[in-house]
Enzyme design. Structure first.
Site, PDB file in Angstrom:
ATOM      1  N   TRP A 183     -12.306   0.439 -36.816  1.00  0.00           N
ATOM      2  CA  TRP A 183     -13.160  -0.688 -37.219  1.00  0.00           C
ATOM      3  C   TRP A 183     -14.034  -0.220 -38.385  1.00  0.00           C
ATOM      4  O   TRP A 183     -14.648   0.835 -38.310  1.00  0.00           O
ATOM      5  CB  TRP A 183     -14.063  -1.181 -36.076  1.00  0.00           C
ATOM      6  CG  TRP A 183     -15.096  -2.136 -36.594  1.00  0.00           C
ATOM      7  CD1 TRP A 183     -14.882  -3.407 -37.031  1.00  0.00           C
ATOM      8  CD2 TRP A 183     -16.490  -1.860 -36.830  1.00  0.00           C
ATOM      9  NE1 TRP A 183     -16.053  -3.941 -37.514  1.00  0.00           N
ATOM     10  CE2 TRP A 183     -17.049  -3.018 -37.398  1.00  0.00           C
ATOM     11  CE3 TRP A 183     -17.305  -0.742 -36.614  1.00  0.00           C
ATOM     12  CZ2 TRP A 183     -18.405  -3.099 -37.750  1.00  0.00           C
ATOM     13  CZ3 TRP A 183     -18.650  -0.823 -36.965  1.00  0.00           C
ATOM     14  CH2 TRP A 183     -19.181  -1.997 -37.526  1.00  0.00           C
ATOM     15  N   GLU A 224      -9.465  -3.381 -35.452  1.00  0.00           N
ATOM     16  CA  GLU A 224     -10.414  -4.374 -34.914  1.00  0.00           C
ATOM     17  C   GLU A 224     -11.000  -5.198 -36.051  1.00  0.00           C
ATOM     18  O   GLU A 224     -11.574  -4.664 -36.992  1.00  0.00           O
ATOM     19  CB  GLU A 224     -11.540  -3.643 -34.165  1.00  0.00           C
ATOM     20  CG  GLU A 224     -12.623  -4.568 -33.606  1.00  0.00           C
ATOM     21  CD  GLU A 224     -13.747  -3.816 -32.882  1.00  0.00           C
ATOM     22  OE1 GLU A 224     -13.836  -2.570 -33.006  1.00  0.00           O
ATOM     23  OE2 GLU A 224     -14.544  -4.480 -32.199  1.00  0.00           O
ATOM     24  N   LYS A 226     -13.477  -8.456 -37.598  1.00  0.00           N
ATOM     25  CA  LYS A 226     -14.837  -8.931 -37.357  1.00  0.00           C
ATOM     26  C   LYS A 226     -15.139 -10.061 -38.320  1.00  0.00           C
ATOM     27  O   LYS A 226     -14.655 -10.068 -39.456  1.00  0.00           O
ATOM     28  CB  LYS A 226     -15.804  -7.771 -37.555  1.00  0.00           C
ATOM     29  CG  LYS A 226     -17.241  -8.101 -37.220  1.00  0.00           C
ATOM     30  CD  LYS A 226     -18.031  -6.847 -36.927  1.00  0.00           C
ATOM     31  CE  LYS A 226     -19.490  -7.193 -36.721  1.00  0.00           C
ATOM     32  NZ  LYS A 226     -20.268  -6.084 -36.196  1.00  0.00           N
ATOM     33  N   ASP A 257     -12.215  -8.104 -30.274  1.00  0.00           N
ATOM     34  CA  ASP A 257     -13.547  -7.950 -29.664  1.00  0.00           C
ATOM     35  C   ASP A 257     -14.112  -9.360 -29.529  1.00  0.00           C
ATOM     36  O   ASP A 257     -14.204 -10.084 -30.534  1.00  0.00           O
ATOM     37  CB  ASP A 257     -14.412  -7.067 -30.575  1.00  0.00           C
ATOM     38  CG  ASP A 257     -15.847  -6.890 -30.090  1.00  0.00           C
ATOM     39  OD1 ASP A 257     -16.473  -7.901 -29.707  1.00  0.00           O
ATOM     40  OD2 ASP A 257     -16.359  -5.756 -30.138  1.00  0.00           O
ATOM     41  N   HIS A 260     -16.548 -11.052 -31.962  1.00  0.00           N
ATOM     42  CA  HIS A 260     -16.226 -11.036 -33.390  1.00  0.00           C
ATOM     43  C   HIS A 260     -15.588 -12.309 -33.930  1.00  0.00           C
ATOM     44  O   HIS A 260     -14.813 -12.260 -34.889  1.00  0.00           O
ATOM     45  CB  HIS A 260     -15.320  -9.843 -33.698  1.00  0.00           C
ATOM     46  CG  HIS A 260     -16.034  -8.531 -33.581  1.00  0.00           C
ATOM     47  ND1 HIS A 260     -15.508  -7.341 -33.996  1.00  0.00           N
ATOM     48  CD2 HIS A 260     -17.271  -8.241 -33.112  1.00  0.00           C
ATOM     49  CE1 HIS A 260     -16.370  -6.372 -33.776  1.00  0.00           C
ATOM     50  NE2 HIS A 260     -17.448  -6.890 -33.238  1.00  0.00           N
ATOM     51  N   HIS A 284     -11.874  -5.341 -26.810  1.00  0.00           N
ATOM     52  CA  HIS A 284     -13.250  -4.913 -26.555  1.00  0.00           C
ATOM     53  C   HIS A 284     -13.912  -6.058 -25.821  1.00  0.00           C
ATOM     54  O   HIS A 284     -14.112  -7.137 -26.394  1.00  0.00           O
ATOM     55  CB  HIS A 284     -14.015  -4.663 -27.863  1.00  0.00           C
ATOM     56  CG  HIS A 284     -13.863  -3.277 -28.384  1.00  0.00           C
ATOM     57  ND1 HIS A 284     -14.510  -2.843 -29.518  1.00  0.00           N
ATOM     58  CD2 HIS A 284     -13.176  -2.216 -27.905  1.00  0.00           C
ATOM     59  CE1 HIS A 284     -14.197  -1.566 -29.726  1.00  0.00           C
ATOM     60  NE2 HIS A 284     -13.390  -1.172 -28.766  1.00  0.00           N
ATOM     61  N   ASP A 292     -23.136 -11.611 -32.562  1.00  0.00           N
ATOM     62  CA  ASP A 292     -22.423 -10.447 -32.026  1.00  0.00           C
ATOM     63  C   ASP A 292     -23.431  -9.441 -31.479  1.00  0.00           C
ATOM     64  O   ASP A 292     -23.582  -8.347 -31.994  1.00  0.00           O
ATOM     65  CB  ASP A 292     -21.588  -9.834 -33.165  1.00  0.00           C
ATOM     66  CG  ASP A 292     -20.795  -8.625 -32.721  1.00  0.00           C
ATOM     67  OD1 ASP A 292     -20.416  -8.561 -31.539  1.00  0.00           O
ATOM     68  OD2 ASP A 292     -20.562  -7.739 -33.563  1.00  0.00           O
ATOM     69  N   ASP A 294     -23.726  -7.879 -28.567  1.00  0.00           N
ATOM     70  CA  ASP A 294     -23.306  -6.804 -27.676  1.00  0.00           C
ATOM     71  C   ASP A 294     -24.198  -6.652 -26.446  1.00  0.00           C
ATOM     72  O   ASP A 294     -24.640  -5.556 -26.121  1.00  0.00           O
ATOM     73  CB  ASP A 294     -23.167  -5.481 -28.451  1.00  0.00           C
ATOM     74  CG  ASP A 294     -21.999  -5.517 -29.424  1.00  0.00           C
ATOM     75  OD1 ASP A 294     -20.847  -5.502 -28.967  1.00  0.00           O
ATOM     76  OD2 ASP A 294     -22.242  -5.594 -30.650  1.00  0.00           O
ATOM     77  N   ASP A 324     -17.456  -2.822 -24.834  1.00  0.00           N
ATOM     78  CA  ASP A 324     -18.210  -2.501 -26.050  1.00  0.00           C
ATOM     79  C   ASP A 324     -19.525  -3.276 -26.057  1.00  0.00           C
ATOM     80  O   ASP A 324     -19.559  -4.430 -26.462  1.00  0.00           O
ATOM     81  CB  ASP A 324     -17.373  -2.854 -27.295  1.00  0.00           C
ATOM     82  CG  ASP A 324     -18.091  -2.491 -28.582  1.00  0.00           C
ATOM     83  OD1 ASP A 324     -19.075  -1.738 -28.535  1.00  0.00           O
ATOM     84  OD2 ASP A 324     -17.669  -2.987 -29.645  1.00  0.00           O
TER      85      ASP A 324
END
Ligand code: RNT
Ligand code: ZN
Length: 417
Positions: A183, A224, A226, A257, A260, A284, A292, A294, A324
């Site tokens: 990524w 990955e 985004k 992910d 994303h 993820h 985003d 997390d 993640d």
């Protein structure tokens, strides 16, 4: 009523719905999730002392962050004591462990810099996954694999190649595949003048990284995508279309992910489409709140919907699962335990779903009955089956694990400053 009585009662309820709870527990026992090391130290790593960059952010200042490899390992051990099942540990290149006085920059990392992690994994029967770290480094100040500066781009290509060698070393040492995820944070704050140039350079850099010889049965390289990052709101080089196309054309994996994508886009709807065209897929699992962000994975609707797509025969073994998230505002051990256990709960809930029956109702157009059963299933005694899983796996149950986190906080974390 003992716990076993409660499980037996739950077993009968589910059996009447056509679900075999024993089989679900056996399947869940075989699912390994890659636990990200970076929740333990707010994504700092050990190879530099600068800030976290790359448009990602931890917020919060909860006491007890792991400051050394020893502390991080100790914390991972504590988390794993409270998480059922056998899992993998996901490392970033920035978690290299150097000997006294030794240093190797990212382009010169070697397997020996991760030897203590291999030792750690071997002693605990863990697998290892890996990630090159294209952020939190002076040379990642603006662009990495898509940099217009050839020397910078070369540095990061060399980093990627070094990471393939390290991934292969992990796989060989541990006798199980290593998933290596690429990524990059590269992107523009404002509308770019040229969208193609950076992507063409990224493509060429990936080609050069993949030219490093490696065993494709042992190392699974992923890409990955985004949609945006902080300071890269208008354009990311590694967009979804770029990454999916690159991966498909070059025999590597796409990694999705779920933080994303545009806010109403869901990864649960992408999995089936990806798997009709690809042998394998990597995920993820995270939780974005408005962006985003997390956050720690909850046992929420989208997490369960993702699990529902995965926990099916012929699918489960084709999807590499990783978490993640990085929350520095709460106890970091608890964050790991809550996120891991929640994703396992989501998988168990999916495994306790009579898929064949529901699918038949859909195909027969019996949507009223389908909706009724799907909703009634939500109040089945799921918790009793989950307790059984924890007991079988020898880890504390629902009402027990948090006291252990509190004890560890008092005895260990609170003594760090
Ligand atoms: C960033 C990506 C990436 C990182 C980790 C630390 O938005 O999700 O996966 O979170 O590599
Ligand atoms: Zn991610």
């Amino acid at each position: 009523m003992t716990m076993n009585d409660r499980y037996q009662a739950a077993r009968e309820r589910y059996a009447a719905m056509g679900v075999d709870t024993d089989a679900a527990l056996r399947t869940l026992d075989g699912v390994s999730i890659s636990m990200h090391c970076w929740q333990g130290d707010d994504v700092r790593g050990f190879d530099q002392t600068g800030p976290l960059t790359g448009g990602i952010q931890t917020t919060g200042n909860y006491p007890g962050r792991a400051r050394t490899p020893q502390e991080l390992m100790q914390d991972i051990d504590e988390a794993l004591r409270l998480i059922p099942g056998r899992h993998k540990l996901n490392l970033h290149a920035s978690y290299a462990i150097f000997r006294e006085g030794e240093f190797a920059d990212r382009d010169a990392l070697r397997p020996e810099h991760f030897e203590p992690w291999v030792q750690f994994a071997k002693e605990r029967g863990l697998g290892l996954d890996f990630n090159p770290t294209f952020f939190s480094h002076p040379r990642a100040a603006s662009f990495t694999l898509s940099s217009p500066d050839e020397e910078t781009r070369r540095f990061w290509i060399d980093h990627g190649r070094a990471c393939i060698r390290i991934s292969q070393y992990f796989a060989e040492q541990l006798g199980q595949p290593c998933v290596m995820n690429i990524w990059i944070p590269d992107g523009y704050k404002d509308t770019p003048a040229d969208r193609t140039g950076p992507r063409a350079r990224f493509k060429d850099s990936l080609d050069q990284i993949l030219a490093e010889p490696y065993d494709r049965e042992k190392v699974f390289v992923c890409l990955e995508s985004k949609v945006f990052g902080i300071g890269m709101e208008s354009y990311t080089v590694g967009s979804s279309e770029f990454c999916i196309n690159y991966a498909a054309k070059n025999g590597i994996l796409s990694l999705l992910d779920n933080g994303h994508y545009h806010p109403t886009e869901v990864v649960s709807d992408k999995i089936s489409a990806m798997l009709l065209f690809q042998d394998r897929l990597a995920l993820h699992v995270t939780r974005g709140v408005r962006w985003d962000s997390d956050h720690v994975v909850r046992y929420d609707d989208e997490t369960r919907e993702i699990a529902k797509e995965i926990a099916q025969p012929g699918v489960l073994e084709r999807v590499f699962l990783a978490l993640d998230f990085f929350d520095a505002s709460i106890n970091r051990i608890a964050a790991w335990v809550i996120g891991m256990r929640n994703f396992q709960k989501a998988l168990l809930s999916a495994l306790l779903t009579p898929h064949a029956r529901f699918k038949a109702l859909q195909d027969e157009g019996r949507f009223t009955e389908l909706l009724a059963l799907q909703e009634e299933l939500k109040v089945y005694p799921f918790g009793d089956v989950w307790e059984q899983f924890c007991a079988q796996q020898g880890v504390p149950g629902t009402d027990e694990w948090f006291a252990e986190v509190e004890r560890y906080e008092a005895d260990v974390l609170s003594k760090r400053d």
